[in-house]
Design an enzyme around this catalytic site. Structure first.
Site, PDB file in Angstrom:
ATOM      1  N   ASN A 197     -41.899 -23.090 105.174  1.00 11.42           N
ATOM      2  CA  ASN A 197     -42.522 -23.869 104.101  1.00 11.42           C
ATOM      3  C   ASN A 197     -41.515 -24.937 103.704  1.00 11.42           C
ATOM      4  OD1 ASN A 197     -43.682 -24.886 101.825  1.00 11.42           O
ATOM      5  ND2 ASN A 197     -43.550 -22.999 100.613  1.00 11.42           N
ATOM      6  N   LYS A 208     -41.950 -27.363 101.725  1.00  9.98           N
ATOM      7  CA  LYS A 208     -42.149 -27.814 100.337  1.00  9.98           C
ATOM      8  C   LYS A 208     -42.089 -29.349 100.258  1.00  9.98           C
ATOM      9  CE  LYS A 208     -40.494 -23.369  98.817  1.00  9.98           C
ATOM     10  NZ  LYS A 208     -39.850 -22.529  97.824  1.00  9.98           N
ATOM     11  N   HIS A 236     -49.402 -20.398  96.561  1.00  9.55           N
ATOM     12  CA  HIS A 236     -47.941 -20.266  96.497  1.00  9.55           C
ATOM     13  C   HIS A 236     -47.519 -20.231  95.030  1.00  9.55           C
ATOM     14  CE1 HIS A 236     -43.699 -21.253  96.676  1.00  9.55           C
ATOM     15  NE2 HIS A 236     -43.731 -20.777  97.909  1.00  9.55           N
ATOM     16  N   GLU A 242     -45.283 -21.579  93.387  1.00 10.58           N
ATOM     17  CA  GLU A 242     -45.001 -22.873  92.737  1.00 10.58           C
ATOM     18  C   GLU A 242     -46.294 -23.572  92.346  1.00 10.58           C
ATOM     19  OE1 GLU A 242     -42.372 -24.250  95.816  1.00 10.58           O
ATOM     20  OE2 GLU A 242     -40.952 -22.703  95.195  1.00 10.58           O
ATOM     21  N   GLU A 287     -44.551 -12.658  98.081  1.00 15.16           N
ATOM     22  CA  GLU A 287     -43.357 -13.393  97.667  1.00 15.16           C
ATOM     23  C   GLU A 287     -43.078 -13.108  96.195  1.00 15.16           C
ATOM     24  OE1 GLU A 287     -42.643 -17.005 100.350  1.00 15.16           O
ATOM     25  OE2 GLU A 287     -44.168 -17.617  98.932  1.00 15.16           O
ATOM     26  N   GLY A 289     -36.112 -18.886  96.276  1.00 16.38           N
ATOM     27  CA  GLY A 289     -35.095 -19.912  96.047  1.00 16.38           C
ATOM     28  C   GLY A 289     -33.942 -19.462  95.167  1.00 16.38           C
ATOM     29  N   SER A 316     -36.077 -16.006  99.661  1.00 12.87           N
ATOM     30  CA  SER A 316     -34.664 -16.033 100.049  1.00 12.87           C
ATOM     31  C   SER A 316     -34.372 -15.361 101.386  1.00 12.87           C
ATOM     32  CB  SER A 316     -33.799 -15.413  98.941  1.00 12.87           C
ATOM     33  OG  SER A 316     -33.895 -16.183  97.765  1.00 12.87           O
TER      34      SER A 316
HETATM   35  P1  PGA Z   1     -37.135 -19.546  99.779  1.00 10.34           P
HETATM   36  O1  PGA Z   1     -38.687 -19.955  99.581  1.00 10.34           O
HETATM   37  O2  PGA Z   1     -37.025 -19.004 101.186  1.00 10.34           O
HETATM   38  O3  PGA Z   1     -36.377 -20.811  99.580  1.00 10.34           O
HETATM   39  O4  PGA Z   1     -36.831 -18.501  98.768  1.00 10.34           O
HETATM   40  C1  PGA Z   1     -39.716 -19.141 100.059  1.00 10.34           C
HETATM   41  C2  PGA Z   1     -41.057 -19.728  99.688  1.00 10.34           C
HETATM   42  O5  PGA Z   1     -41.183 -20.316  98.611  1.00 10.34           O
HETATM   43  O6  PGA Z   1     -42.024 -19.615 100.471  1.00 10.34           O
END
Ligand code: PGA
Length: 255
Positions: free
Chosen positions: A11, A13, A99, A101, A171, A177, A217
């Site tokens: 992803n 983003k 997601h 976010e 997730e 993150g 992460s």
């Molecule tokens: P990350 O993001 O690996 O940076 O924690 C995962 C995601 O948001 O799908």
């Protein structure tokens, strides 16, 4: 032995311009040319999506592409939005939906997410439904309640509008993150629970064929332990997917 082919998904983003995305995708395409036992997917930005899909097609790469979101109407006066048919025409086969976010910053509710899933299926895109609890919900012992609601509301009406394929991504919001990954025991429990929900809403066969990814992460040094968890069928990777040299270490995990 797992029957489900592992899926390692990136992803990206809101990172990488079109040319940067194409460069990274081509590099990754070369790096994983000889890997055939794992499915690989990249979700670039909307603007990069057709460029990346075409670049991968040109090099005969087996890497799949996904959009990071879609709007739930197929067309119309919805300034600034992108529909399922547009994503399909851009060369994507998958679309991330829900997601955290999107849920946190853009007001995607379970009801909206449900409409987006139906829109994806209409456009013959495979939905990757993302679910997960916040830190506060985990502290209050509400993880399973939250996941139950996210899945039940998310897949409403799908028994009659059955997707050919659905992918789930667990997730935990507090792990995205942050460098904090959930423990393997906790991930195992959640994935078993999610599979039981799929069985409840669809069928045992559908549940057994559905891939459930972990995200939050994921790094090259955590991938082997994650993939050792029985019900983890792959990962959704943010930060560690941006550099092809790092992401290839995740794709090439040891089985
Ligand atoms: P990350 O993001 O690996 O940076 O924690 C995962 C995601 O948001 O799908």
């Amino acid at each position: 032995m797992k029957q489900r082919t592992p899926l390692i998904a990136a992803n990206w983003k809101m990172h990488k311009t079109g040319p940067e995305a194409v460069e990274a995708a081509e590099k990754l395409g070369k790096l994983c040319r000889d890997i055939h036992d794992v499915d690989v997917m990249i979700a670039p930005s909307f603007l990069s999506l057709p460029l990346v899909s075409q670049a991968l097609k040109r090099m005969n790469s087996h890497i799949h592409t996904a959009a990071q979101n879609l709007y739930f109407e197929d067309q119309g006066a919805f300034t600034g939005e992108i529909s399922g048919p547009m994503i399909q025409a851009a060369g994507a086969e998958y679309v991330l939906i829900g997601h955290s976010e999107r849920r946190q910053f853009f007001g995607d509710t379970d009801k909206i997410i449900n409409r987006k899933i139906h829109a994806a299926i209409r456009a013959r895109l495979t939905p990757v439904l993302c679910v997960g609890e916040t830190e506060a919900q985990r502290d209050e012992d509400k993880t399973f309640f939250v996941l139950d609601k996210q899945i039940s509301d998310g897949v409403k009406g799908l028994d009659s509008d059955m997707p050919e394929e659905l992918i789930l991504a667990y997730e935990p919001v507090w792990a995205i993150g942050t460098g904090k990954s959930a423990g393997t025991e906790q991930i195992a429990q959640v994935h078993v629970f999610l599979r039981s929900l799929l069985e409840k809403h669809f069928s045992r066969e559908f549940a057994e064929n559905t891939r459930i990814l972990y995200g939050g992460s994921v790094k090259p040094d955590t991938i082997n332990a994650l993939m050792d968890v029985e019900d983890v069928d792959g990962v959704l990777v943010g930060g560690a997917s941006l550099e092809p040299e790092t992401f290839i270490q995740i794709i090439g995990f040891r089985k």
